[in-house]
Enzyme design. Structure first.
Site, PDB file in Angstrom:
ATOM      1  N   SER A 149      71.767  28.887  92.350  1.00  0.00           N
ATOM      2  CA  SER A 149      71.201  28.673  91.005  1.00  0.00           C
ATOM      3  C   SER A 149      71.867  28.730  89.398  1.00  0.00           C
ATOM      4  O   SER A 149      72.731  29.523  89.711  1.00  0.00           O
ATOM      5  CB  SER A 149      69.496  29.375  90.449  1.00  0.00           C
ATOM      6  OG  SER A 149      69.045  28.919  89.092  1.00  0.00           O
TER       7      SER A 149
ATOM      8  N   TYR B 271      65.428  36.991  90.225  1.00  0.00           N
ATOM      9  CA  TYR B 271      64.821  36.219  90.551  1.00  0.00           C
ATOM     10  C   TYR B 271      66.578  35.800  90.474  1.00  0.00           C
ATOM     11  O   TYR B 271      67.338  35.928  91.264  1.00  0.00           O
ATOM     12  CB  TYR B 271      64.530  35.271  89.744  1.00  0.00           C
ATOM     13  CG  TYR B 271      64.697  33.669  90.137  1.00  0.00           C
ATOM     14  CD1 TYR B 271      64.301  33.192  91.467  1.00  0.00           C
ATOM     15  CD2 TYR B 271      65.806  33.019  89.340  1.00  0.00           C
ATOM     16  CE1 TYR B 271      64.782  31.952  91.536  1.00  0.00           C
ATOM     17  CE2 TYR B 271      65.825  31.637  90.128  1.00  0.00           C
ATOM     18  CZ  TYR B 271      65.204  30.869  90.938  1.00  0.00           C
ATOM     19  OH  TYR B 271      65.601  29.414  90.782  1.00  0.00           O
TER      20      TYR B 271
HETATM   21  C1  BGC Z   1      64.836  27.915  88.122  1.00  0.00           C
HETATM   22  C2  BGC Z   1      63.996  27.501  86.870  1.00  0.00           C
HETATM   23  C3  BGC Z   1      64.719  27.400  85.754  1.00  0.00           C
HETATM   24  C4  BGC Z   1      66.122  27.102  85.867  1.00  0.00           C
HETATM   25  C5  BGC Z   1      66.672  26.693  84.676  1.00  0.00           C
HETATM   26  C6  BGC Z   1      66.118  27.532  88.089  1.00  0.00           C
HETATM   27  O1  BGC Z   1      66.986  28.763  89.182  1.00  0.00           O
HETATM   28  O2  BGC Z   1      64.078  28.112  89.705  1.00  0.00           O
HETATM   29  O3  BGC Z   1      62.791  27.855  86.923  1.00  0.00           O
HETATM   30  O4  BGC Z   1      64.118  26.241  84.677  1.00  0.00           O
HETATM   31  O5  BGC Z   1      66.504  27.590  86.696  1.00  0.00           O
HETATM   32  O6  BGC Z   1      66.616  27.986  84.159  1.00  0.00           O
END
Ligand code: BGC
Length: 274
Positions: free
Chosen positions: A159, A172
């Site tokens: 991410s 996360y």
């Molecule tokens: C998350 C999303 C978020 C995106 C940008 C992703 O890794 O799961 O919820 O919108 O990152 O912030």
């Protein structure tokens, strides 16, 4: 929106792939794209078997690779073992493993429960470790095949939050920072065996995980302020990059984090500030 860009039909012909968390969102997009490029695909899911079945039926009607659905919670070692055993039984072996399954259990630090922390670490990080380990074991056990010049490919869905801190989502963001070190460490370890390990780092992509962030026109407008390219991404934006990364076209890419984020990591606030 450029989600209609054509797939490359023979890019992954003869290869077998496993995609975790593939019954919705980015994982579904990856499974569909790999199959469109000719790979057979195991569609992993943990809940909603009907969604996984429908995706497989749909893939099996197209002219590309074949799809099967396999249930497993990637945070559980015995279930990961069983999932790999089933995929290998059905396809013979695996060439591409996409460790994609991920969840959010958002909370401010002071309110975060240990259960919220543990669940996210379990699926996003322990799951990534378990799947990468089984992938490397299978590639090594089976040896080279003539379908690719790599022994195997492992591709994580990380991410932008492996880089961008995220208040209210520390569990996360921690897992995504962890995936970066996991990916780079095992890329270094496995490269001499011709196993390529890489990540995509999606920005804001329209999937169930962030539905609230784009569900209304107002929310979507606010989100677009964080994206220089001016649109929220689609699963196909990530899936095309994964298919290319898995292919021999990307044979010299090893240990890379490929940001697929419409420029989200370019600190857009600085375009007019600073
Ligand atoms: C998350 C999303 C978020 C995106 C940008 C992703 O890794 O799961 O919820 O919108 O990152 O912030």
């Amino acid at each position: 929106m450029n989600a209609e860009i054509q797939s490359i039909p023979k890019l992954l012909e003869g290869q077998n792939a496993l995609v975790t968390g593939a019954n919705s969102g980015i994982g579904e997009g990856i499974a569909r794209e790999l199959a469109a490029c000719g790979a057979n695909v195991a569609v992993n899911y943990v809940v909603h078997p009907e969604a996984a079945q429908a995706i497989c039926e749909d893939i099996n009607k197209q002219g590309g690779g074949k799809a099967i659905a396999i249930q497993a919670d990637v945070s559980k070692e015995d279930q990961v073992h069983a999932m790999f055993a089933e995929a290998i039984k059905q396809f013979g072996t695996l060439d591409i493993v996409c460790s994609n399954a991920g969840i959010q259990r958002d909370s401010r630090l002071v309110d975060m429960t240990l259960d919220q922390w543990d669940q996210v670490i379990g699926v996003n990080l322990t799951g990534a470790f378990l799947c990468a380990r089984e992938a490397a074991r299978e590639f090594t056990r089976r040896g080279m095949r003539d379908v690719s010049c790599a022994l195997g490919k492992i591709i994580f869905t990380s991410s932008v939050h492996q880089e961008i801190p995220w208040a209210g989502h520390c569990n996360y963001a921690t897992t995504k920072g962890g995936i970066m070190q996991l990916m780079e460490s095992i890329a270094q370890e496995l490269a001499p065996q011709k196993i390529r390990v890489n990540s995509t780092c999606p920005g804001a992509i329209k999937t169930p995980i962030n539905h609230a962030a784009w569900a209304t026109p107002q929310a979507e407008k606010a989100l677009e302020k964080l994206i220089p390219i001016g649109r929220v991404g689609m699963p196909a934006d990530i899936a095309r990059v994964v298919a290319w990364l898995a292919s021999d076209q990307a044979d010299y890419i090893c240990g890379a984090s490929i940001y697929v984020d419409g420029g989200m990591t370019l600190y857009p606030g600085f375009a007019t500030g600073g």
